[in-house]
Write a protein that holds these residues in place. Structure first.
Motif, mmCIF file in Angstrom:
data_model
loop_
_atom_site.group_PDB
_atom_site.id
_atom_site.type_symbol
_atom_site.label_atom_id
_atom_site.label_comp_id
_atom_site.label_asym_id
_atom_site.label_seq_id
_atom_site.Cartn_x
_atom_site.Cartn_y
_atom_site.Cartn_z
ATOM 1 N N LYS A 1 35.395 112.647 -25.881
ATOM 2 C CA LYS A 1 36.148 113.067 -27.069
ATOM 3 C C LYS A 1 35.940 114.542 -27.379
ATOM 4 C CE LYS A 1 35.927 108.459 -29.121
ATOM 5 N NZ LYS A 1 35.489 107.649 -30.283
ATOM 6 N N SER A 2 35.477 115.272 -26.419
ATOM 7 C CA SER A 2 35.257 116.699 -26.621
ATOM 8 C C SER A 2 36.585 117.411 -26.865
ATOM 9 C CB SER A 2 34.558 117.299 -25.401
ATOM 10 O OG SER A 2 34.470 118.707 -25.504
ATOM 11 N N SER A 3 36.549 118.432 -27.695
ATOM 12 C CA SER A 3 37.751 119.206 -28.005
ATOM 13 C C SER A 3 38.006 120.315 -26.997
ATOM 14 C CB SER A 3 37.637 119.809 -29.405
ATOM 15 O OG SER A 3 36.504 120.678 -29.486
ATOM 16 N N ASP B 1 39.386 122.247 -23.882
ATOM 17 C CA ASP B 1 40.648 122.111 -23.154
ATOM 18 C C ASP B 1 40.363 121.973 -21.661
ATOM 19 O OD1 ASP B 1 42.303 122.209 -25.373
ATOM 20 O OD2 ASP B 1 42.283 124.393 -25.411
ATOM 21 N N SER B 2 40.136 120.746 -21.242
ATOM 22 C CA SER B 2 39.870 120.456 -19.841
ATOM 23 C C SER B 2 40.622 119.187 -19.460
ATOM 24 C CB SER B 2 38.363 120.287 -19.601
ATOM 25 O OG SER B 2 38.110 119.872 -18.275
ATOM 26 N N THR B 3 40.785 118.983 -18.159
ATOM 27 C CA THR B 3 41.508 117.794 -17.700
ATOM 28 C C THR B 3 40.644 116.543 -17.734
ATOM 29 O OG1 THR B 3 40.904 118.330 -15.418
ATOM 30 C CG2 THR B 3 43.013 119.165 -16.226
ATOM 31 N N PHE B 4 39.298 116.694 -17.816
ATOM 32 C CA PHE B 4 38.349 115.579 -17.914
ATOM 33 C C PHE B 4 38.394 114.642 -16.705
ATOM 34 C CE2 PHE B 4 38.794 115.908 -22.780
ATOM 35 C CZ PHE B 4 37.844 116.916 -22.800
ATOM 36 N N CYS B 5 39.083 115.005 -15.646
ATOM 37 C CA CYS B 5 39.265 114.100 -14.521
ATOM 38 C C CYS B 5 39.345 114.912 -13.236
ATOM 39 C CB CYS B 5 40.524 113.255 -14.709
ATOM 40 S SG CYS B 5 40.829 112.063 -13.398
ATOM 41 N N ALA B 6 38.752 114.383 -12.164
ATOM 42 C CA ALA B 6 38.822 115.005 -10.845
ATOM 43 C C ALA B 6 38.927 113.895 -9.805
ATOM 44 C CB ALA B 6 37.587 115.875 -10.583
ATOM 45 N N VAL B 7 39.805 114.103 -8.824
ATOM 46 C CA VAL B 7 40.106 113.061 -7.843
ATOM 47 C C VAL B 7 40.038 113.665 -6.447
ATOM 48 C CG1 VAL B 7 41.658 111.133 -7.337
ATOM 49 C CG2 VAL B 7 41.800 112.284 -9.543
ATOM 50 N N ILE C 1 35.416 110.852 -13.885
ATOM 51 C CA ILE C 1 35.943 110.993 -15.245
ATOM 52 C C ILE C 1 34.782 111.327 -16.168
ATOM 53 C CG2 ILE C 1 37.157 109.856 -17.137
ATOM 54 C CD1 ILE C 1 38.405 107.976 -15.070
ATOM 55 N N ILE C 2 34.944 112.337 -17.003
ATOM 56 C CA ILE C 2 33.930 112.682 -18.003
ATOM 57 C C ILE C 2 33.984 111.649 -19.127
ATOM 58 C CG2 ILE C 2 33.127 114.458 -19.589
ATOM 59 C CD1 ILE C 2 34.493 116.528 -17.855
ATOM 60 N N VAL C 3 32.836 111.086 -19.470
ATOM 61 C CA VAL C 3 32.779 109.998 -20.442
ATOM 62 C C VAL C 3 31.823 110.370 -21.569
ATOM 63 C CG1 VAL C 3 33.344 108.226 -18.745
ATOM 64 C CG2 VAL C 3 30.957 108.835 -19.129
ATOM 65 N N GLU C 4 31.891 109.592 -22.630
ATOM 66 C CA GLU C 4 30.969 109.737 -23.745
ATOM 67 C C GLU C 4 29.618 109.156 -23.350
ATOM 68 O OE1 GLU C 4 31.115 110.929 -27.042
ATOM 69 O OE2 GLU C 4 32.845 112.019 -26.286
ATOM 70 N N SER C 5 28.564 109.874 -23.694
ATOM 71 C CA SER C 5 27.228 109.421 -23.341
ATOM 72 C C SER C 5 26.264 109.883 -24.419
ATOM 73 C CB SER C 5 26.801 109.967 -21.974
ATOM 74 O OG SER C 5 25.484 109.588 -21.657
ATOM 75 N N GLN D 1 48.408 111.156 -23.298
ATOM 76 C CA GLN D 1 47.358 111.349 -22.297
ATOM 77 C C GLN D 1 46.296 112.296 -22.838
ATOM 78 O OE1 GLN D 1 50.029 112.498 -19.290
ATOM 79 N NE2 GLN D 1 50.257 114.613 -19.959
ATOM 80 N N ARG D 2 45.054 111.931 -22.559
ATOM 81 C CA ARG D 2 43.933 112.757 -22.995
ATOM 82 C C ARG D 2 43.446 113.672 -21.872
ATOM 83 N NH1 ARG D 2 41.044 113.278 -27.193
ATOM 84 N NH2 ARG D 2 38.876 113.934 -27.135
ATOM 85 N N GLY D 3 43.670 113.269 -20.661
ATOM 86 C CA GLY D 3 43.302 114.069 -19.500
ATOM 87 C C GLY D 3 44.100 113.597 -18.306
ATOM 88 N N ILE D 4 44.029 114.355 -17.225
ATOM 89 C CA ILE D 4 44.810 114.009 -16.044
ATOM 90 C C ILE D 4 44.164 114.623 -14.814
ATOM 91 C CG2 ILE D 4 46.379 115.987 -16.119
ATOM 92 C CD1 ILE D 4 48.630 113.918 -15.445
#
Length: 580
Positions: free
Chosen positions: A92-94, A96-102, A109-113, A373-376
């Motif tokens: 839930k970070s504000s 500006d990143s895609t939060f995902c890499a494939v 995926i970057i997650v809450e921890s 979408q929150r990230g991609i």
């Protein structure tokens, strides 16, 4: 009530000769694919009439030619929920990143921890609902802001965090069986949070990082040292992108400027204001050198533009899209020249084709979903399914915890390999080493054919990090930076011209290697002493068990007497009574 017919006629735009039709109707008439017979005006009347002389002539057709493109009918299709990834606590970070890499092996995926930052790594076959206790990659002390897979090793991923540290991780084949907390190497340079990590497209183990301290660092991950630092940005760096060969760097900054930088010289070659808006902007290099940017206008309208590196201040084309406030991430496919625009908080993916013909950026279509979408993340081309003519695959992160897989497909009837859709694409081989790139060499990226589908023919390559001795002399450092061991031997043979190559002694071992060997010998010595102690203990216990009488079941056991080994045994063994 009487109605004045003359007033109605006067305000009717279709009957009044002095008033034109509304703009929307005029535009519709101009777009109409019809033809009109030539007309002449009657001098006695203002109403145009058809010419009797030209009635038999063939009328001229006025129509718009449809642009020919093999990607004009590309469509997106979301996979079923059973084939997606569910129950993921997206960050839930504000930031500006895609939060995902494939990549073709894993999805990260970057997650809450709690208690720091973490991201989850999933093999592509682990679809469905993800357990809440799934192992994570969690070694950061602050939230993770950006992640990126190495293009030359599908098992290596880098992560940047708010704890000002960049960590490089090695992921085993098959995924994680337990939470990973020990990275391969820690890269410590930035004084503030690191929000951008980017691998070099052609050089092996070269990583770019950018932090909120307005600094850019280029690392050699193989040695864990900083190769280049760039301090040419007065404010926060929004994005960075390498060109096709990795010789130039394109950045966007909070001061609204885009810059083209020669990283090895540390010089800014050109800079210009990209978008007038104060919100974040993005810029990427296209394959043939053009620059594609996204940002906001002065009225906070989202827009994109296409520019040439020689004239950054004069865009070739600038188009306004909408008034949404989400940052648009341009995702580029160099094989097809398609640009996908994915906005944070949007529920659509727009895609365009860049061509040399005006208007240069052609709108193709929009893929629409009901959820924002929150990230991609975008799959590399070697991970696409060539059997179904899939040219792109996206992983959309929703607020509900679902990672939706979207496939972009070109409709084709034939099941054969489509060579026009799949030219040779980027492979997982590096063209240069880090030292060769640092010395000024440039090379085209290595490519591969997708005919028959991509199959990773090599196992997981272990990333080895060799720390360089900080106290070594300049001569030793230059010797370590030689491209290959063969070059070192040749240089040593040249210095001893009278000695044959076969009799040349091996190169001297560095101090770091000697220390590692000595530590290893100490560990082996300690382990050997522990083994000897345990053997002695086992022998003593066996002797005690042989000397002690067996208990009688009918009568109570006798009083416990000190159990000592038989003295006769020691006499026969030639050992002292206190020895085993």
């Amino acid at each position: 009530m009487e109605v004045d017919a003359e007033n109605i006629k006067r305000h009717n735009s279709f009957t009044s000769p002095n008033r034109r039709a509304p703009i929307s109707k005029r535009a519709g008439r101009e777009r109409c694919h019809s033809y009109h017979a030539p007309t002449i005006k009657n001098p006695k009347s203002s109403v145009p009439t058809k010419s009797k002389e030209n009635c038999l002539e063939v009328p001229r057709m006025s129509f718009r030619v449809v642009r020919s493109s093999k990607f004009r009918h590309v469509y997106g299709q979301a996979l079923k929920r059973e084939q997606c990834y569910d129950n993921i606590r997206v960050s839930k970070s504000s930031w500006d990143s895609t939060f995902c890499a494939v990549n073709p092996k894993f999805l990260a995926i970057i997650v809450e921890s709690a208690g720091g930052g973490a991201f989850i790594v999933l093999p592509h076959n682990k679809v469905g609902r993800i357990p809440a206790d799934h192992p994570l990659v969690g070694g950061h002390k602050g939230p993770v802001l950006d992640i990126a897979w190495c293009p030359h090793n599908d098992n290596v991923i880098a992560s940047g965090s708010e704890d000002c540290v960049v960590k490089v991780w090695q992921i085993p084949d098959g995924g994680l069986s337990r939470t990973l907390t020990e990275p391969v190497v820690d890269l410590v340079y930035h004084q503030r949070r690191v929000g951008l990590v980017l691998w070099h497209p052609t050089a092996q183990n070269v990583l770019l990082t950018a932090g909120s301290d307005n600094q850019i660092a280029i690392w050699n991950v193989g040695t864990g040292e900083v190769l280049i630092t760039l301090d040419c940005h007065p404010d926060l760096i929004y994005s960075a992108c390498w060109n096709w060969t990795g010789s130039k760097l394109l950045t966007t900054c909070r001061d609204k400027k885009i810059r083209i930088i020669d990283p090895r010289k540390g010089e800014v070659e050109s800079e210009a204001i990209a978008h007038e808006g104060s919100k974040a902007s993005r810029a990427i290099f296209l394959k043939h050198g053009l620059v594609f940017t996204t940002g906001f206008s002065r009225m906070s309208e989202r827009q994109y533009s296409l520019r040439t590196p020689d004239a950054l201040a004069e865009p070739i084309v600038t188009v306004e899209i909408d008034t949404s406030n989400g940052v648009m991430f341009p995702l580029y496919d160099p094989d097809t020249n398609l640009v996908y625009l994915c906005g944070k908080g949007d529920s659509v993916i727009r895609y365009f084709e860049v061509t040399p013909e005006p208007p240069f950026v052609h709108y193709i279509n929009t893929f629409q979903t009901p959820d924002p979408q929150r990230g991609i993340g975008m799959m590399p081309k070697r991970g696409c399914d060539v059997a179904t003519c899939e040219i792109a695959k996206f992983y959309r992160l929703n607020n509900s915890g679902l990672c939706q897989v979207v496939s972009m497909t070109v409709p084709r009837k034939s099941e054969l390999f489509q060579e026009d859709l799949y030219p040779d694409t980027l492979s997982d081989e590096a063209s240069l080493t880090a030292d060769e790139w640092l010395q000024g060499e440039d090379a085209e990226p290595c490519t591969m054919s997708l005919k028959g589908g991509y199959v990773s023919g090599r196992a997981a390559t272990q990333l080895h990090v060799t720390k360089k001795n900080a106290l070594a002399t300049t001569k030793d450092r230059d010797k370590d930076r030689s491209p290959t061991p063969a070059a070192k031997l040749d240089r040593h043979a040249d210095s001893h011209s009278g000695t044959p190559a076969s009799a040349t002694p091996p190169p001297a071992v560095s101090a770091a290697v000697e220390k590692q060997l000595s530590d290893l010998v100490d560990e082996i010595r300690k382990l050997k002493s522990v083994i000897v102690k345990q053997e002695n203990r086992i022998r003593a216990l066996e002797a005690v068990m042989k000397a002690s009488p067996l208990p009688q079941p009918a009568s109570p056991p006798p009083c416990a007497a000190p159990l000592v080994p038989d003295a006769t045994n020691h006499e026969t063994d030639g050992m002292a009574p206190d020895e085993v």
